[in-house]
Design an enzyme around this catalytic site. Structure first.
Site, PDB file in Angstrom:
ATOM      1  CG  ASP A 150       1.124   0.892   2.123  1.00  0.00           C
ATOM      2  OD1 ASP A 150       1.916   0.241   1.366  1.00  0.00           O
ATOM      3  OD2 ASP A 150       0.988   2.099   2.061  1.00  0.00           O
ATOM      4  CD  GLU A 151       5.417   1.627   3.914  1.00  0.00           C
ATOM      5  OE1 GLU A 151       6.438   1.067   3.633  1.00  0.00           O
ATOM      6  OE2 GLU A 151       5.330   2.790   3.597  1.00  0.00           O
ATOM      7  CD  GLN A 193      11.424   2.646   0.157  1.00  0.00           C
ATOM      8  OE1 GLN A 193      11.301   3.334   1.064  1.00  0.00           O
ATOM      9  NE2 GLN A 193      10.762   2.199  -0.676  1.00  0.00           N
TER      10      GLN A 193
END
Length: 768
Positions: A219-220, A250
């Site tokens: 994730d991320e 982001q």
């Protein structure tokens, strides 16, 4: 109905794509965690994959906890065997088992930031490096950056050839790693770097984990650094069942070592990778998303995607410009109070976001004036407070006496009268015999020249031994209480603080630490002190955020990532503040693109209403700055804003009328705040000059007092001249106003934009 029927088309496609490399470009609010958890369920329930063959990895304990809860809810029995963890905790578990193959003891200590700083300070003293010229933080930042890029001390030394500054860093880096090894300690960056080193040095260990983790999800992914990328690449191995989820729009942690190229170049590393875009946003209204898309599309280094929503358009983005920062803060506080009073929102659904921590002061003042409950996120970390650090250092010493930094911290806490000379002799004794500092304390009777300090040291060693005996019997909470009582820590704090209220606050913090220990003991099977200290060390700042707190949250944009609120206020939307002046056009384009991504993150935190505010003038570092409206506001199409640019001043009466039914843009007014606020603003704006002292100002400016007359020395530059400022660089003088005690100079700097300053403080030099 199947659990997968609730997913949209792209989400279902991502869940079912289980074989080979997969890149999920998940826009803000697109349900990426939902996709990851359903993908875990699909692998187990539909593909028959054993849960222990699945690794789901993310960055924070909070995110890992949320993912764990969702996986447990979806999968049910057997879900606990899915490895859901952060990067650091994953590496910690691996190293606890195998780091002995790299020459460490498996019972190693984790050094936090303060421990690192103490160690670097000691090394600089030993190497005779002046820390006033090169700060400890500079060394720590360079070492961390090197480890993020998997650069060893030896490689750094080669890189530093011929460069004085890099040479100093290289020598400290080498000594730092040697001390860590001697103390059997690792810092946070080592957790990643040593795991990669272990995998490369011990292929059989790597093969074991490759066989264990046959399906990997990250994730991320946009926030990964080089070490994290290499760790994941090694674990994926030849199976290459690697699913990475992230949003390049982001990526806002370049200053922490995040490498956006990891996500942008994923298809270069894995040419056969499948790419799926998750663009449906479930969070924000249409107008908010259109504003976010309009801003972020100005970045060149990104993968194309456009967020959309099935929600209504909603109200337009509110834009308000004020004369100064005080009026801006007052508006935000009064607006929140009005919305809550009308039942349109709750305090906990409101967030005020800003670029720099310094902006919180005025906002806090306004919250207090309005009597609003608020909380500043990202202040001093609980575990970084002195009293917490002291007791944790005792616990570390009880648990592992090889941690020199912890032992040195507490040797004179409370005061034992052991001086620097004695400490230096003990340190030399330890280095000469290649033993830990605590081992040197145990052999203090063999250290010459200690005198009476030897008796005090012996008492300290005996105290630690008694605590170690108690640690085998007591629970962690009881041990903490015993440490506090046995060393007389409350009395020590009272002597230190001299303020009973402050002492009580510190003791309340220690009670909170005991509460943490109690919860830990209740939720862990066979809890140990070592594991408790590990968990404490791995806690991130944002993990402490209470989700149900009914308070307005004030936080930096970096702290807001991953959160969402009904009402979001982005304050300080001015060129020179956000984006910062160093990233303006003549600066680094990568910096500007990261600033724009940060604006995108801020905009997409809003669910129902977004308000952008700025000030014409703002007092910063003792200077009145006049900045243009942020380019990020100007990049939003006018039809999406409910006010025209640039003059959209707020007047309470007009705001009330507009909310009652008028939809026209708010016209440009001169905002007139309440008298008490104007007085406070005037006093605050004058404070930097008052603080300097009128006498000092007079001397600097060359003012001489006569009868009814003040004479100013002539400036050696005029309007239109090029000048240089020690901080802002070169610029052009636009205007000079003569005032009673000084000249007010307006300068358009090449990089920093327009600034208004007083000549006596600016010390501008004319450029020939």
């Amino acid at each position: 109905m199947s659990i997968y029927d609730t997913l949209n088309k792209e989400q279902r496609e991502a869940v079912a794509a289980t074989q080979g490399p997969l890149l999920l470009l998940a826009g803000a609010g697109s349900g990426k965690t939902r996709v990851l958890t359903h993908r875990v369920a699909y692998l187990i329930q539909e593909m028959g994959v054993p849960p222990w063959n699945i690794l789901a990895i993310t960055f924070t304990n909070k995110a890992a906890g949320e993912m764990r809860e969702r996986v447990d809810s979806l999968v049910g029995a057997g879900s606990s065997q899915v490895w859901v963890a952060t990067f650091h905790s994953t590496c910690l578990r691996i190293l606890r088992r195998y780091i002995d193959r790299l020459g460490f003891d498996n019972h190693f200590t984790i050094y936090d930031t303060d421990d690192q700083k103490s160690l670097v300070r000691d090394i600089c003293r030993r190497l005779q490096i002046d820390t006033k010229q090169m700060r400890e933080k500079e060394f720590m930042g360079a070492i961390s950056s090197a480890k993020d890029q998997l650069i060893s001390p030896t490689e750094y030394q080669l890189k530093a050839m011929g460069d004085f500054r890099l040479g100093k860093i290289a020598s400290v880096y080498l000594a730092y790693q040697e001390e860590l090894k001697k103390n059997n300690g690792l810092d946070f960056d080592d957790l990643l770097m040593k795991t990669v080193e272990l995998f490369k040095a011990c292929p059989e260990v790597l093969e074991q984990y490759q066989d264990r983790f046959r399906y990997i999800m990250v994730d991320e992914y946009q926030d990964t650094n080089t070490a994290q990328f290499e760790l994941i690449r090694l674990l994926a191995g030849e199976r290459r069942n690697l699913c990475v989820v992230g949003d390049d729009d982001q990526s806002i942690y370049r200053f922490r070592g995040a490498n956006i190229r990891n996500i942008l170049d994923f298809e270069k590393i894995y040419p056969d990778a499948r790419v799926i875009r998750l663009e449906q946003n479930y969070r924000s209204t249409g107008h908010i998303l259109e504003a976010a898309n309009a801003v972020i599309r100005n970045n060149a280094g990104r993968k194309e995607k456009t967020l959309w929503t099935s929600r209504e358009k909603g109200s337009r983005v509110r834009f308000r410009q004020f004369e100064n920062g005080y009026e801006e803060a007052e508006f935000i506080a009064e607006d929140i109070a009005r919305l809550v009073k009308r039942g349109q929102t709750a305090y906990g659904e409101c967030a005020v976001l800003y670029r720099t921590n310094a902006q919180s002061r005025l906002l806090e003042e306004s919250m207090v004036t309005m009597g609003l409950p608020y909380r500043v996120v990202g202040g001093v970390n609980f575990y970084a407070r002195k009293e917490i650090k002291d007791i944790l250092a005792y616990l570390k010493t009880v648990d592992n006496g090889r941690d020199d930094v912890a032992v040195k911290r507490i040797l004179n806490v409370p005061r034992r009268g052991i001086g620097d000379t004695s400490l230096d002799r003990l340190q030399s004794f330890a280095q000469a015999r290649n033993i830990s500092f605590f081992e040197a304390l145990e052999e203090a009777d063999r250290v010459p020249g200690l005198g009476r300090a030897g008796t005090k040291i012996a008492a300290f060693v005996e105290q630690i031994r008694v605590m170690r005996t108690k640690a085998r019997i007591y629970g962690i909470k009881e041990l903490i209480r015993d440490v506090i009582e046995s060393i007389g820590y409350a009395e020590y704090l009272r002597d230190q603080d001299g303020d009973e209220e402050e002492t009580q606050d510190r003791l309340n913090n220690l009670e909170e630490l005991m509460g943490k220990a109690a919860v830990y003991s209740q939720t862990h099977e066979d809890p140990t002190l070592s594991e408790f200290l590990e968990e404490v060390a791995l806690v991130a700042d944002i993990d402490s955020l209470e989700g149900e707190s009914e308070r307005v949250l004030l936080m930096t944009l970096h702290s807001a990532k991953g959160l969402e609120f009904s009402q979001v206020y982005l304050a300080g939307m001015e060129d020179g503040l956000f984006p910062g002046y160093l990233s303006l056009p003549s600066g680094d384009s990568q910096d500007m693109e990261e600033e724009r991504r940060l604006a995108y993150v801020g905009i997409t935190r809003a669910k129902d209403q977004l308000t952008l505010t700025c000030a014409r003038t703002r007092m910063m570092r003792g200077e009145t700055q006049r900045n243009a409206v942020s380019r990020f506001v100007r990049e939003i199409p006018g039809e999406l804003l409910d006010s025209s640019l640039p003059g959209s001043y707020w007047e309470p009466e007009k705001e009330m009328e507009r909310e009652a039914g008028e939809r026209e843009p708010v016209p440009a007014y001169d905002f007139r705040p309440r008298a008490f606020l104007r007085s406070r603003a005037t006093a605050q704006e004058n404070k930097p000059f008052i603080a300097q002292g009128i006498g000092s100002l007079n001397r600097i400016a060359g003012i001489s007092k006569g009868v009814g007359e003040i004479r100013l020395e002539a400036l050696d530059y005029g309007e239109g001249d090029r000048v240089n400022h020690t901080k802002y660089g070169e610029g052009t003088v636009l205007k000079i106003d003569r005032e009673p005690r000084d000249y007010k100079v307006t300068v358009l700097f090449d990089r920093a934009g327009q600034k208004i300053m007083y000549a006596s403080f600016a010390k501008l030099k004319r450029v020939p």
